[in-house]
Design a protein around this motif. Structure first.
Motif, PDB file in Angstrom:
ATOM      1  N   ALA A  18      46.792  89.271  10.946  1.00  0.00           N
ATOM      2  CA  ALA A  18      46.732  90.239  12.226  1.00  0.00           C
ATOM      3  C   ALA A  18      48.540  89.149  12.564  1.00  0.00           C
ATOM      4  O   ALA A  18      48.756  89.499  13.000  1.00  0.00           O
ATOM      5  N   MET A  19      49.022  88.156  11.889  1.00  0.00           N
ATOM      6  CA  MET A  19      49.533  87.110  12.374  1.00  0.00           C
ATOM      7  C   MET A  19      51.094  88.565  12.000  1.00  0.00           C
ATOM      8  O   MET A  19      51.884  88.759  12.610  1.00  0.00           O
ATOM      9  N   LEU A  20      50.893  89.225  10.557  1.00  0.00           N
ATOM     10  CA  LEU A  20      52.440  89.553  10.759  1.00  0.00           C
ATOM     11  C   LEU A  20      52.325  90.569  11.097  1.00  0.00           C
ATOM     12  O   LEU A  20      53.640  91.373  12.229  1.00  0.00           O
ATOM     13  N   ASP A  21      51.530  91.802  12.255  1.00  0.00           N
ATOM     14  CA  ASP A  21      51.478  92.489  12.798  1.00  0.00           C
ATOM     15  C   ASP A  21      51.613  91.924  14.436  1.00  0.00           C
ATOM     16  O   ASP A  21      53.122  92.397  15.340  1.00  0.00           O
ATOM     17  N   ARG A  22      51.476  90.602  14.461  1.00  0.00           N
ATOM     18  CA  ARG A  22      52.080  90.209  15.350  1.00  0.00           C
ATOM     19  C   ARG A  22      53.562  89.754  16.242  1.00  0.00           C
ATOM     20  O   ARG A  22      54.111  90.247  16.852  1.00  0.00           O
ATOM     21  N   GLN A  23      53.771  89.773  14.924  1.00  0.00           N
ATOM     22  CA  GLN A  23      55.415  89.138  14.263  1.00  0.00           C
ATOM     23  C   GLN A  23      56.005  90.493  14.158  1.00  0.00           C
ATOM     24  O   GLN A  23      57.129  90.309  15.528  1.00  0.00           O
ATOM     25  N   ASN A  24      55.720  91.545  14.053  1.00  0.00           N
ATOM     26  CA  ASN A  24      56.626  92.463  14.404  1.00  0.00           C
ATOM     27  C   ASN A  24      56.345  93.112  15.695  1.00  0.00           C
ATOM     28  O   ASN A  24      57.339  94.180  15.798  1.00  0.00           O
ATOM     29  N   GLU A  25      55.552  93.029  16.610  1.00  0.00           N
ATOM     30  CA  GLU A  25      55.407  93.560  17.727  1.00  0.00           C
ATOM     31  C   GLU A  25      56.302  92.972  18.326  1.00  0.00           C
ATOM     32  O   GLU A  25      57.619  93.408  19.492  1.00  0.00           O
TER      33      GLU A  25
END
Length: 847
Positions: A172-179
């Motif tokens: 989830a943190m990786l997806d937030r960083q990508n966004e």
């Protein structure tokens, strides 16, 4: 739509229903009627409200259906009737608030507005900036209720098949960083990520200045994690389009989507954009983004008529937390998905009134066909339910009915708001809407059932974990080292569950209350047994802990006695050290006094030094000022003396020039006299004869004229001539090619000894420059021969003198009368020239 309630994990406990009980209950579709206020004061109404649920419609004489009506009045009954004085808030509390409760409790709901064009359907659903409608208020209440229980973004992730997966915190943190990275990249490239507005759209979001109700919240399950997802689609010309698809902006045309059925027999729009929102403001912004792409047009009956059915769906995903009350359980089977679909149907309209042609006529035909399909489905459903038939319901004839098929065949609460314009002119369209609404109320939908999964975790674990973290943070701030090793024990939180369910019954054949009560009591008994066992275990652990503490106490008493003996010895040593410390402190005090006195003396001397430095600097400044004044005075005196000297030199130069002119005049007179004397002597000798004797005076004068300057015995070779170029002072450049011809020369500026003109040289040249009476530059070259003397010296016999005079050319006038030329200015000098005058003087001997 059925809620996504999948089988619980094997370790979860599920309360079984008693056999023989009725598990299927049906409720009729609730239909509400809202009357729009009159647009003009001259309009007349054809409706009359006789109660909160009943309306009487009186057909006018000009109505098309009045001939076929037996009675003059038509009475229609609804669940409730709202006049134009009823506010948006009251309508929301009565109609939509129970649907929001269903959404939070895990049940599906459907709400749509129905009516002719211009009857107020969009205003009822969305509202405006001054008075929010149903959709903004639903979002406000929902986010106010789950504000403290939302999960972080991307913990729940759509699986593209109408379901959701639970991600780990790292994913989830990786997806937030990508966004975040994609958002920054879009801003850097000048892409706002939002669709462009059309000419018919407003300049601002009308829902940002909404009416909020922050104090009103609904009860939620505190040990669950919640996340909200929204979708926004429209059904236009019997095709489904995604209003939130960003890829459609690049292609400038919306791509049609298909309606599919998932594994749980739920209908959904395949590949529709589903956006996770964390606040009501963010949801409003998403809705407004899709609203800008919604198709509206101007008709004769409505300035902004919706040309499509819009469906705004709110999906609430919830899952229980782990035993520590921190993270969502990483199991897809425990996820509960519920949704609330808010549908704004396009208004039914007649061509003879809207005057539509071309594209608008085709749109109106598709709108009326989809509404007719909805009416046909409702009629067949009512017939199947009332008469026990099994006719096939034509859901697939329209994308609108196909999308909401499982609401009528499955389970979910359905409500409809019929918006009516009570004007006499709209009677023909309104009477059809009333008949459809009255028929829809006879259709029954299966009541949604909520099934909670009991995982055996202690209730209240989220709040207990929060209290434990706050206590540990306070201990860490106080510097308590043992706070780091503390562990949470959620077993101390005891709760038997919520309050008893409602026991009020209106139907003697309704076994649902007894079933719910049995289910509730079984859960309480199981929880009581679990808590009793946990309490006994805690008591046993407490006894063991007390025995170990008593044993540690005895050991500490022994250690304490030995420490007391050691402490007494340490006290004696401390007393001796204190005496030494007192003496040392007195010495330190005396040294400090001396140090303070020395520091005071240093400060005084530093102050004196600063004062002297200031005085010295002031003197230097005064000297510089005096020096500047002296220099200015000296410069003035120097300039004055220079001017006086120049005047004197000019006067002397003029005086000398006058003397030179006088001498030259005298020399000319002497020369003239000599010439006259020679002519006279020649004449006399001719007259007296050739043998006359000359007078002594004549002989002396003749001898004097014919005396040789140099010794005729001294001979020199002209090929071996060497020159001495004597230039006393620096000369001004002549700027001409006429230069003195001296092949072998030695340049000197000053004669210091005779050897400089006798050492292997035979010719001498003295160069001098001066200004003549006209101020022109005059260069003179005095040339002569160097002859040795009997005494070993040398003499210079000047043989000639060359005078080089440079004069500025004067203006010449053109002699010809023609004015055509090369464009030269005849009044200014054309070029510079140099005039050379050479005078040969009488030789002069210089020793």
């Amino acid at each position: 739509m059925k809620s996504a309630r999948i089988k619980p994990p094997g370790s979860a406990k599920k309360v079984a229903r008693p056999k023989g009980t009725n598990t299927s209950f049906r409720d009729p579709v609730q239909v509400y009627c809202r009357l729009r206020p009159m647009q003009f004061p001259t309009d007349t109404t054809c409706m009359k409200i006789i109660s909160d649920t009943t309306i009487v419609i009186t057909p006018p004489e000009s109505a098309a259906n009045s001939r076929n009506v037996n009675s003059k009045e038509i009475q229609t009954t609804f669940t409730q009737v709202f006049t134009h004085k009823v506010s948006q808030k009251e309508i929301f509390n009565i109609v939509a608030l129970p649907l929001v409760e269903n959404l939070i409790n895990g049940r599906n709901s459907l709400l749509f507005t129905y009516g002719v064009t211009g009857s107020g359907k969009t205003y009822t659903m969305a509202g405006n900036s001054q008075d929010a409608g149903i959709m903004p208020r639903c979002l406000n209440i929902m986010f106010n209720s789950i504000a403290n229980y939302q999960t972080k973004k991307f913990v729940f992730k759509p699986d593209k098949l109408n379901g959701f997966d639970v991600q780990t915190e790292a994913d989830a943190m990786l997806d937030r960083q990508n966004e975040l990275h994609n958002g920054l990249l879009s801003q850097r490239n000048g892409k706002s990520g939002k669709p462009k507005r059309t000419e018919s759209e407003g300049d601002s979001n009308p829902f940002l200045s909404r009416e909020t109700n922050e104090s009103h919240t609904l009860s939620v399950h505190q040990d669950n994690g919640y996340s909200v997802f929204v979708t926004y689609v429209e059904i236009y010309n019997n095709s489904v389009y995604d209003l939130l698809d960003e890829e459609d902006l690049k292609m400038k045309t919306l791509q049609s989507k298909i309606v599919r059925e998932d594994g749980n027999k739920n209908m959904y729009v395949h590949a529709a954009t589903e956006i996770e929102v964390k606040s009501a403001e963010e949801a409003f912004e998403v809705f407004h983004r899709g609203q800008r792409k919604k198709r509206v047009a101007h008709t004769a009956l409505n300035a902004e008529s919706s040309r499509s059915h819009s469906v705004f769906t709110i999906r609430l995903v919830q899952a229980p937390l782990d035993c520590e009350g921190e993270q969502v359980i990483q199991d897809k089977r425990v996820i509960c998905i519920s949704q609330l679909s808010l549908v704004d149907l396009a208004g039914s309209e007649r061509t003879n009134r809207t005057k539509n042609t071309g594209q608008r006529l085709r749109e109106a035909g598709n709108i009326n066909n989809s509404l007719m399909t909805l009416r046909s489905c409702m009629e067949i459903l009512r017939e199947n339910q009332t008469q026990g038939t099994s006719k096939m319901v034509p859901y697939r004839d329209s994308k609108l009915t196909h999308l909401f098929k499982n609401y009528f065949d499955g389970e979910g609460q359905v409500r409809m708001i019929v918006c009516v314009n009570p004007r006499v002119d709209d009677y023909d369209e309104t009477i059809q809407v009333m008949r459809f609404a009255e028929m829809t109320q006879e259709v029954q939908v299966t009541r949604p059932q909520t099934l909670r999964i009991d995982l055996g975790f202690t209730p209240g674990r989220r709040q207990a974990n929060k209290i434990f973290k706050e206590a540990r943070s306070r201990l860490e701030k106080e510097g308590r080292i043992e706070a780091v090793d503390l562990n949470i024990d959620l077993g101390l939180v005891y709760s038997l569950g919520g309050p008893f369910p409602t026991l009020e019954s209106t139907n003697p054949h309704d076994d649902n209350i007894i079933t719910n009560l049995m289910h509730f009591l079984e859960q309480r008994i199981n929880k009581r047994n679990i808590l009793t066992t946990d309490l006994q275990q805690k008591q046993s652990d407490l006894r063991k802990m007390l025995m170990s503490i008593e044993q540690e106490n005895l050991t500490l008493k022994v250690d304490n006695s030995s420490l007391k003996a050691t402490c007494s010895q340490q006290k004696k040593k401390i007393t001796v050290l204190e005496g030494h410390l007192c003496k040392t402190e007195s010495q330190i005090d005396s040294l400090l006094r001396k140090l303070n006195a020395a520091n005071e003396t240093i400060r005084t001397m530093q102050q004196e030094l600063r004062d002297r430095d200031l005085a010295l600097n002031q003197r230097i400044i005064d000297k510089q000022r005096v020096k500047q004044r002296y220099n200015s005075k000296m410069q003035a005196e120097t300039d004055k003396m220079t001017r006086e000297l120049e005047n004197k030199l000019k006067q002397q130069r003029e005086h000398l020039q006058n003397q030179m002119k006088d001498k030259e005049n005298k020399l000319r007179l002497v020369k003239q006299i000599l010439v006259d004397d020679n002519n006279l002597i020649a004449k006399d000798s001719t007259e007296s004869g050739d043998n006359l004797l000359k007078t002594p005076a004549t002989e002396g004068r003749s001898r004097r004229d014919k005396m040789a300057v140099s010794n005729p015995k001294y001979r020199r070779s002209q090929s071996a001539d060497r020159w001495v170029d004597h230039t006393p002072t620096p000369l001004a450049p002549l700027g001409t090619v006429l230069q003195p011809m001296m092949r072998r020369r030695r340049s000197i500026t000053r004669l210091t000894s005779p050897k400089e003109i006798t050492d292997g040289v035979s010719r001498y040249c003295l160069i001098a420059q001066e200004h003549d009476t006209d101020g022109e530059l005059e260069t003179k070259l005095y040339k002569g021969d160097i002859l040795p003397t009997s005494g070993g010296g040398a003499q210079v016999v000047f043989s000639d003198m060359e005078c080089l005079k440079q004069t500025s050319p004067k203006a010449r006038k053109r002699s010809g009368p023609s004015d055509s030329g090369d464009g030269e200015n005849l009044g200014s000098p054309i070029h510079s020239s140099t005039i050379f005058d050479t005078y040969i003087k009488r030789p002069r001997v210089v020793n």
